[in-house]
Design a protein around this motif. Structure first.
Motif, PDB file in Angstrom:
ATOM      1  N   ASN A 108     -80.438   5.171  70.293  1.00 17.85           N
ATOM      2  CA  ASN A 108     -81.284   5.202  71.477  1.00 17.85           C
ATOM      3  C   ASN A 108     -81.107   3.926  72.295  1.00 17.85           C
ATOM      4  O   ASN A 108     -81.140   2.818  71.758  1.00 17.85           O
ATOM      5  CB  ASN A 108     -82.759   5.347  71.079  1.00 17.85           C
ATOM      6  N   ASN A 109     -80.890   4.113  73.595  1.00 14.63           N
ATOM      7  CA  ASN A 109     -80.898   2.992  74.536  1.00 14.63           C
ATOM      8  C   ASN A 109     -79.808   1.963  74.245  1.00 14.63           C
ATOM      9  O   ASN A 109     -79.988   0.770  74.453  1.00 14.63           O
ATOM     10  CB  ASN A 109     -82.276   2.318  74.527  1.00 14.63           C
ATOM     11  N   THR A 149     -78.534  12.080  66.589  1.00 15.46           N
ATOM     12  CA  THR A 149     -79.243  12.217  67.858  1.00 15.46           C
ATOM     13  C   THR A 149     -78.927  11.007  68.712  1.00 15.46           C
ATOM     14  O   THR A 149     -79.123   9.862  68.288  1.00 15.46           O
ATOM     15  CB  THR A 149     -80.759  12.316  67.645  1.00 15.46           C
ATOM     16  N   SER A 170     -79.642   9.376  72.498  1.00 12.46           N
ATOM     17  CA  SER A 170     -80.492   9.516  73.679  1.00 12.46           C
ATOM     18  C   SER A 170     -80.511   8.229  74.492  1.00 12.46           C
ATOM     19  O   SER A 170     -80.261   7.137  73.980  1.00 12.46           O
ATOM     20  CB  SER A 170     -81.921   9.883  73.276  1.00 12.46           C
ATOM     21  N   ASN A 171     -80.813   8.393  75.786  1.00  8.96           N
ATOM     22  CA  ASN A 171     -80.997   7.252  76.699  1.00  8.96           C
ATOM     23  C   ASN A 171     -79.828   6.280  76.655  1.00  8.96           C
ATOM     24  O   ASN A 171     -80.005   5.068  76.733  1.00  8.96           O
ATOM     25  CB  ASN A 171     -82.305   6.520  76.378  1.00  8.96           C
ATOM     26  N   HIS A 218     -79.147  13.708  74.625  1.00  5.11           N
ATOM     27  CA  HIS A 218     -80.090  13.988  75.713  1.00  5.11           C
ATOM     28  C   HIS A 218     -80.480  12.723  76.469  1.00  5.11           C
ATOM     29  O   HIS A 218     -80.398  11.604  75.957  1.00  5.11           O
ATOM     30  CB  HIS A 218     -81.337  14.700  75.186  1.00  5.11           C
ATOM     31  N   ASP A 219     -80.881  12.930  77.718  1.00  3.73           N
ATOM     32  CA  ASP A 219     -81.424  11.876  78.578  1.00  3.73           C
ATOM     33  C   ASP A 219     -80.504  10.674  78.706  1.00  3.73           C
ATOM     34  O   ASP A 219     -80.931   9.535  78.555  1.00  3.73           O
ATOM     35  CB  ASP A 219     -82.811  11.447  78.074  1.00  3.73           C
ATOM     36  N   PHE A 220     -79.232  10.946  79.025  1.00  2.00           N
ATOM     37  CA  PHE A 220     -78.341   9.849  79.361  1.00  2.00           C
ATOM     38  C   PHE A 220     -78.748   9.291  80.722  1.00  2.00           C
ATOM     39  O   PHE A 220     -79.369   9.970  81.534  1.00  2.00           O
ATOM     40  CB  PHE A 220     -76.893  10.314  79.386  1.00  2.00           C
ATOM     41  N   GLN A 221     -78.350   8.059  80.997  1.00  2.00           N
ATOM     42  CA  GLN A 221     -78.796   7.390  82.204  1.00  2.00           C
ATOM     43  C   GLN A 221     -78.455   8.194  83.455  1.00  2.00           C
ATOM     44  O   GLN A 221     -79.256   8.323  84.371  1.00  2.00           O
ATOM     45  CB  GLN A 221     -78.150   6.001  82.280  1.00  2.00           C
ATOM     46  N   SER A 222     -77.269   8.740  83.531  1.00  2.00           N
ATOM     47  CA  SER A 222     -76.889   9.575  84.671  1.00  2.00           C
ATOM     48  C   SER A 222     -75.960  10.672  84.196  1.00  2.00           C
ATOM     49  O   SER A 222     -74.801  10.746  84.594  1.00  2.00           O
ATOM     50  CB  SER A 222     -76.214   8.735  85.759  1.00  2.00           C
ATOM     51  N   TYR A 271     -79.078  18.217  76.470  1.00  2.00           N
ATOM     52  CA  TYR A 271     -80.078  18.506  77.500  1.00  2.00           C
ATOM     53  C   TYR A 271     -80.459  17.236  78.205  1.00  2.00           C
ATOM     54  O   TYR A 271     -80.262  16.130  77.721  1.00  2.00           O
ATOM     55  CB  TYR A 271     -81.293  19.228  76.920  1.00  2.00           C
ATOM     56  N   LYS A 272     -81.022  17.423  79.385  1.00  2.00           N
ATOM     57  CA  LYS A 272     -81.467  16.307  80.205  1.00  2.00           C
ATOM     58  C   LYS A 272     -82.986  16.331  80.260  1.00  2.00           C
ATOM     59  O   LYS A 272     -83.569  17.365  80.576  1.00  2.00           O
ATOM     60  CB  LYS A 272     -80.888  16.435  81.627  1.00  2.00           C
TER      61      LYS A 272
END
Length: 282
Positions: free
Chosen positions: A174-175, A195, A197-198, A241-245, A281-282
């Motif tokens: 994450n991040n 997983t 994310s971000n 999921h939820d990549f920066q762009s 997914y976004k």
């Protein structure tokens, strides 16, 4: 089989027993390790700001296991020096499990770097159940393409030896900045159940996009050598999921904008990569 303990709250240097733990992770890696040994890291009094390297191999089916001690949550952040990974694996039959690597607010590089020494391939590496957060540094730090996030698996700098048979499973990323996982010049990899994310873009001057898995071969290795190719690998049942762009999914070259969930480069040198059952997914 033996248990070796690490706790950076002690005066040290320690002998590695439960009552007299080592102060440094590196001290445990330097101990008289044998197949089946467990290195148990305690929470300690602060982050473990060291780049520790293990060069002693475990046994086939009987690895050396690096993990937290029971009911402990140590945080391992590495150092700013290059390569500076928090954990460097340079021997066969090693498992790193259930560890935390959180580089929030510090100058961090990779969480885990897996790379052979200069004399032989390494095999049977398992990275599972770990939590990797905010590795790869911050946007405000100087541009540096060697600071790229989560896990690096690669052939040696001499281009002769590689990582053969490794598993990266059930980790949480994450991040992180740059790549969550960077796989180069290696064979027989399984990446499953993770997983991611971000994921954050590399620093502006680095020209890196955010990538879940970057996979390639080393084009500077001798043609026909195993280090000149990568694969076969399997990427299965991961969640991104939820990549920066996050604008792109697929097998693509790295660009200067957007994001890639999986980026494969190296032309024909990347062979037989199976991508199946992943969730995006976004």
């Amino acid at each position: 089989m033996a248990n070796w303990f690490v706790d950076n709250s002690v005066a040290g240097p320690g002998t590695g027993t439960s009552g007299d733990p080592f102060k440094l992770i590196q001290s445990a890696f330097n101990a008289a390790l044998a197949a089946g040994d467990h290195i148990k890291i305690r929470t300690g009094s602060s982050n473990y700001a060291e780049s520790a390297t293990i060069t002693t191999a475990g046994g086939v089916g009987n690895p050396i296991i690096i993990e937290p001690d029971a009911a402990n949550t140590p945080n391992i952040i590495g150092t700013s020096a290059n390569p500076g990974a928090a954990l460097n694996i340079r021997a066969s039959n090693i498992t790193a499990q259930n560890l935390t690597f959180d580089g929030t607010g510090v100058w961090s590089r990779y969480a885990i770097r897996i790379e052979p020494n200069t004399t032989a391939n390494i095999q049977n590496i398992t990275i599972t159940g770990n939590t990797i957060t905010a590795m790869g540094g911050t946007e405000s730090q100087a541009n540096d393409t060697t600071a790229e996030g989560g896990i690096l698996v690669r052939n040696t700098s001499t281009l002769q030896w590689l990582v053969d048979t490794f598993t990266i499973s059930n980790n949480t990323f994450n991040n992180n900045r740059g790549q969550a996982m960077f796989i180069s010049g290696c064979t027989n990899g399984t990446i499953s159940g993770n997983t991611v994310s971000n994921q954050l873009r590399g620093r502006t001057g680095d020209g890196m996009v955010e990538v879940g898995i970057k996979m390639g071969s080393d084009s500077s290795a001798p043609v026909g050598s195993t280090a000149n190719q990568s694969g076969p690998h399997t990427i299965t049942n991961n969640t991104f999921h939820d990549f920066q762009s996050a604008t792109a999914w697929g097998i693509t070259g790295l660009g200067t904008v957007g994001a890639n969930i999986v980026a494969i480069y190296g032309d024909v040198n990347v062979r037989t990569v199976t991508i199946t059952g992943n969730t995006i997914y976004k």
